[in-house]
Design a protein around this motif. Structure first.
Motif, PDB file in Angstrom:
ATOM      1  N   MET A 164      93.383  39.827  97.203  1.00 52.84           N
ATOM      2  CA  MET A 164      93.132  38.478  96.715  1.00 52.84           C
ATOM      3  C   MET A 164      91.643  38.153  96.760  1.00 52.84           C
ATOM      4  N   ASP A 165      90.923  38.729  97.705  1.00 55.64           N
ATOM      5  CA  ASP A 165      89.472  38.551  97.726  1.00 55.64           C
ATOM      6  C   ASP A 165      88.860  39.097  96.443  1.00 55.64           C
ATOM      7  N   LEU A 166      89.371  40.243  95.999  1.00 54.16           N
ATOM      8  CA  LEU A 166      88.919  40.825  94.730  1.00 54.16           C
ATOM      9  C   LEU A 166      89.151  39.844  93.572  1.00 54.16           C
ATOM     10  N   LEU A 167      90.361  39.289  93.521  1.00 57.24           N
ATOM     11  CA  LEU A 167      90.689  38.358  92.435  1.00 57.24           C
ATOM     12  C   LEU A 167      89.817  37.110  92.488  1.00 57.24           C
ATOM     13  N   PHE A 168      89.669  36.538  93.689  1.00 56.73           N
ATOM     14  CA  PHE A 168      88.934  35.275  93.804  1.00 56.73           C
ATOM     15  C   PHE A 168      87.452  35.463  93.503  1.00 56.73           C
ATOM     16  N   GLN A 169      86.884  36.614  93.889  1.00 60.28           N
ATOM     17  CA  GLN A 169      85.487  36.881  93.561  1.00 60.28           C
ATOM     18  C   GLN A 169      85.290  36.982  92.053  1.00 60.28           C
ATOM     19  N   ALA A 170      86.299  37.529  91.367  1.00 58.23           N
ATOM     20  CA  ALA A 170      86.163  37.748  89.930  1.00 58.23           C
ATOM     21  C   ALA A 170      86.518  36.520  89.105  1.00 58.23           C
ATOM     22  N   ALA A 171      87.500  35.750  89.563  1.00 60.04           N
ATOM     23  CA  ALA A 171      88.061  34.717  88.684  1.00 60.04           C
ATOM     24  C   ALA A 171      88.081  33.316  89.272  1.00 60.04           C
ATOM     25  N   GLY A 172      87.597  33.138  90.499  1.00 58.32           N
ATOM     26  CA  GLY A 172      87.590  31.811  91.086  1.00 58.32           C
ATOM     27  C   GLY A 172      88.676  31.642  92.137  1.00 58.32           C
ATOM     28  N   PHE A 173      88.481  30.646  92.998  1.00 52.91           N
ATOM     29  CA  PHE A 173      89.385  30.411  94.118  1.00 52.91           C
ATOM     30  C   PHE A 173      90.588  29.593  93.657  1.00 52.91           C
ATOM     31  N   PRO A 174      91.765  29.769  94.292  1.00 56.83           N
ATOM     32  CA  PRO A 174      92.942  29.000  93.871  1.00 56.83           C
ATOM     33  C   PRO A 174      92.840  27.539  94.286  1.00 56.83           C
ATOM     34  N   ASP A 175      93.287  26.657  93.398  1.00 60.52           N
ATOM     35  CA  ASP A 175      93.338  25.243  93.763  1.00 60.52           C
ATOM     36  C   ASP A 175      94.777  24.772  94.020  1.00 60.52           C
ATOM     37  N   ASN A 178     106.294  41.748 105.895  1.00 54.13           N
ATOM     38  CA  ASN A 178     106.107  42.997 105.161  1.00 54.13           C
ATOM     39  C   ASN A 178     106.282  42.810 103.662  1.00 54.13           C
ATOM     40  N   GLU A 179     106.433  41.565 103.225  1.00 57.06           N
ATOM     41  CA  GLU A 179     106.395  41.266 101.796  1.00 57.06           C
ATOM     42  C   GLU A 179     105.833  39.864 101.605  1.00 57.06           C
ATOM     43  N   VAL A 180     104.937  39.750 100.660  1.00 61.10           N
ATOM     44  CA  VAL A 180     104.292  38.468 100.357  1.00 61.10           C
ATOM     45  C   VAL A 180     104.298  38.258  98.854  1.00 61.10           C
ATOM     46  N   MET A 181     104.736  37.084  98.431  1.00 65.07           N
ATOM     47  CA  MET A 181     104.680  36.710  97.020  1.00 65.07           C
ATOM     48  C   MET A 181     104.000  35.347  96.922  1.00 65.07           C
ATOM     49  N   VAL A 182     102.975  35.271  96.107  1.00 65.32           N
ATOM     50  CA  VAL A 182     102.214  34.034  95.940  1.00 65.32           C
ATOM     51  C   VAL A 182     102.016  33.767  94.458  1.00 65.32           C
ATOM     52  N   ILE A 183     102.230  32.545  94.042  1.00 69.14           N
ATOM     53  CA  ILE A 183     101.882  32.113  92.697  1.00 69.14           C
ATOM     54  C   ILE A 183     100.976  30.894  92.807  1.00 69.14           C
ATOM     55  N   GLY A 184     100.171  30.678  91.795  1.00 74.16           N
ATOM     56  CA  GLY A 184      99.304  29.515  91.837  1.00 74.16           C
ATOM     57  C   GLY A 184      98.403  29.454  90.630  1.00 74.16           C
ATOM     58  N   SER A 185      97.440  28.555  90.704  1.00 75.29           N
ATOM     59  CA  SER A 185      96.454  28.420  89.630  1.00 75.29           C
ATOM     60  C   SER A 185      95.063  28.532  90.231  1.00 75.29           C
ATOM     61  N   LEU A 186      94.161  29.137  89.464  1.00 74.70           N
ATOM     62  CA  LEU A 186      92.785  29.324  89.891  1.00 74.70           C
ATOM     63  C   LEU A 186      91.922  28.199  89.353  1.00 74.70           C
ATOM     64  N   GLU A 187      90.717  28.077  89.885  1.00 68.93           N
ATOM     65  CA  GLU A 187      89.760  27.129  89.331  1.00 68.93           C
ATOM     66  C   GLU A 187      89.588  27.422  87.843  1.00 68.93           C
ATOM     67  N   GLY A 188      89.784  26.443  87.013  1.00 74.60           N
ATOM     68  CA  GLY A 188      89.719  26.664  85.581  1.00 74.60           C
ATOM     69  C   GLY A 188      91.091  26.764  84.947  1.00 74.60           C
ATOM     70  N   ALA A 189      92.155  26.597  85.758  1.00 72.93           N
ATOM     71  CA  ALA A 189      93.547  26.464  85.288  1.00 72.93           C
ATOM     72  C   ALA A 189      94.260  27.778  84.988  1.00 72.93           C
ATOM     73  N   ALA A 190      93.606  28.926  85.137  1.00 69.46           N
ATOM     74  CA  ALA A 190      94.312  30.187  84.947  1.00 69.46           C
ATOM     75  C   ALA A 190      95.373  30.348  86.033  1.00 69.46           C
ATOM     76  N   CYS A 191      96.537  30.857  85.665  1.00 62.29           N
ATOM     77  CA  CYS A 191      97.623  31.058  86.626  1.00 62.29           C
ATOM     78  C   CYS A 191      97.593  32.491  87.163  1.00 62.29           C
ATOM     79  N   PHE A 192      98.074  32.664  88.381  1.00 66.79           N
ATOM     80  CA  PHE A 192      98.159  34.014  88.935  1.00 66.79           C
ATOM     81  C   PHE A 192      99.454  34.186  89.729  1.00 66.79           C
ATOM     82  N   PRO A 193     100.102  35.351  89.570  1.00 69.21           N
ATOM     83  CA  PRO A 193     101.173  35.769  90.470  1.00 69.21           C
ATOM     84  C   PRO A 193     100.710  37.005  91.250  1.00 69.21           C
ATOM     85  N   PHE A 194     101.110  37.092  92.509  1.00 78.59           N
ATOM     86  CA  PHE A 194     100.716  38.240  93.327  1.00 78.59           C
ATOM     87  C   PHE A 194     101.874  38.655  94.224  1.00 78.59           C
TER      88      PHE A 194
END
Length: 215
Positions: A37-48, A76-92
């Protein structure tokens, strides 16, 4: 983004016993989710905004050498969904499993799609594969990494080792030039706060569901 690793599966060698206690903060959420997620946030912005499910499917660790069963509450399993700064959505999704399926990242933009894959998520000898499609294309095609992003390329080193090479070079550049391009201590603090929020969000979700089921 999906990440599959063979760490923290039910049967583990005794040399990893230090990771068993939940208080040691060594599990799928704190390590693998945190890194990717650090990789994603560095590239595309932090989740709001975010919603999460954090699960423990393996209530015991089994020490491979002795068969000892040690209770664990580590996720041992994590699922996260949300939106990044700028309104892009992400599932992980990050999951511990014996048979690894590696890494897959799909990035969908207004002009096309990028897909990044690797048969291993960590300790990989080969670099990630990058494919893309845009315009009127109908299938993904390989994309080469531009030379300017391979300034320290060292073919005699495996990909994971080269990753560390670039990381330390980024830290050295920041120290020399007074910049902050690489992740720093405050980025780590923010990431830890977010991990705590992920756990709290999951607990709140399941507590709400339990409350509804008892009505």
């Amino acid at each position: 983004m999906t990440v599959s690793v063979d760490a923290f599966i039910p049967t583990i060698p005794g040399r990893y016993a230090w990771a068993f206690p939940a208080a040691n903060f060594s599990h799928v959420l704190s390590i693998y989710w945190g890194h990717f997620m650090d990789l994603l946030f560095q590239a595309a912005g932090f989740p709001d905004r975010r919603q999460a499910v954090v699960e423990n499917h393996f209530p015991f660790f089994i020490v491979a050498e002795t068969g000892e069963r040690i209770p664990t509450t580590n996720p041992n399993e994590v699922m996260v969904i949300g939106s990044l700064e700028g309104a892009a959505c992400f599932p992980f999704r990050s999951k511990a499993q014996k048979h690894r399926t590696g890494l897959q990242i799909d990035i969908t933009g207004t002009e096309g799609v990028l897909q990044i894959t690797n048969k291993l998520a960590f300790q990989h000898k080969e670099d990630n594969s990058i494919e893309g499609v845009n315009g009127d294309g109908v299938s993904l095609s390989p994309i080469s990494v531009p030379d300017q992003y391979q300034s320290l390329a060292a073919p005699h080193l495996d990909a994971s080792t080269q990753d560390m090479l670039y990381l330390y070079a980024a830290y050295a550049s920041d120290r020399k030039n007074g910049t902050s391009e690489a992740s720093n201590f405050m980025d780590a603090v923010r990431q830890h706060h977010l991990i705590n929020q992920i756990v709290q969000t999951s607990e709140a979700f399941f507590n709400q569901r339990r409350g509804q089921s008892t009505r």
